[in-house]
Design a protein around this motif. Structure first.
Motif, short mmCIF file in Angstrom:
data_model
loop_
_atom_site.label_atom_id
_atom_site.label_comp_id
_atom_site.label_asym_id
_atom_site.label_seq_id
_atom_site.Cartn_x
_atom_site.Cartn_y
_atom_site.Cartn_z
N ARG A 65 28.20 31.21 26.83
CA ARG A 65 29.30 32.14 27.12
C ARG A 65 28.72 33.56 27.16
NH1 ARG A 65 32.61 28.72 28.90
NH2 ARG A 65 33.74 27.42 27.47
N ALA B 69 34.53 22.88 24.62
CA ALA B 69 34.11 24.14 24.01
C ALA B 69 35.13 24.70 23.03
CB ALA B 69 33.82 25.17 25.09
N LEU B 70 36.24 24.00 22.80
CA LEU B 70 37.32 24.53 21.97
C LEU B 70 37.59 23.66 20.76
CD1 LEU B 70 39.80 25.41 24.82
CD2 LEU B 70 38.38 27.01 23.56
N MET C 97 36.02 28.97 19.92
CA MET C 97 35.05 28.38 20.84
C MET C 97 33.97 27.75 19.98
SD MET C 97 36.26 29.22 23.79
CE MET C 97 34.95 28.95 24.95
N ARG C 98 33.56 26.56 20.34
CA ARG C 98 32.52 25.89 19.55
C ARG C 98 31.28 25.71 20.39
NH1 ARG C 98 35.15 19.87 19.04
NH2 ARG C 98 34.99 19.35 21.24
#
Length: 120
Positions: free
Chosen positions: A95, A24-25, A44-45
């Motif tokens: 998220r 996620a990063l 965050m991706r």
């Protein structure tokens, strides 16, 4: 790398080692819009439909994050309207804190699909 960049990369690596979700990063490297100075920003991706997206929330800040105003961001696909809303809903599912970020602001938090300098 300058000292600030070294600190960012070190913190990023330590957080990954501490169990943050590496998938996620990402570390976005770009030139500052005014100075042209190299910057590194952890983000965050979100992967949706085989495409990479990043959320320009700046943790719910009143303004878009600095990286959103840089030339690489100008090459990004920035959906609007229903497409943006659907992508942001997926980002919130990934998220949930992003819902709070949006609720605190009048601005629509952008969802950007960055492209590499070579257009991919």
């Amino acid at each position: 790398m300058d000292e600030n960049e070294q600190w960012i990369v070190k913190e990023f690596r330590e957080r990954l080692a501490a169990g943050m979700d590496a998938a996620a990063l990402l570390l976005l490297t770009y030139a500052g819009a005014r100075t042209g100075a190299r910057r590194i920003t952890p983000l965050m991706r979100l992967w949706l439909g085989g495409r990479l997206y990043v959320i320009a929330s700046a943790a719910g800040a009143a303004r878009h994050p600095a990286w959103f105003h840089t030339p690489p961001a100008h090459r990004a696909v920035v959906p609007a309207g229903r497409e943006r809303d659907a992508l942001f809903a997926e980002a919130v599912r990934a998220r949930p804190c992003r819902a709070d970020h949006q609720a605190r602001r009048d601005r629509a938090i952008p969802v950007a699909g960055p492209r590499r300098a070579d257009g991919r």
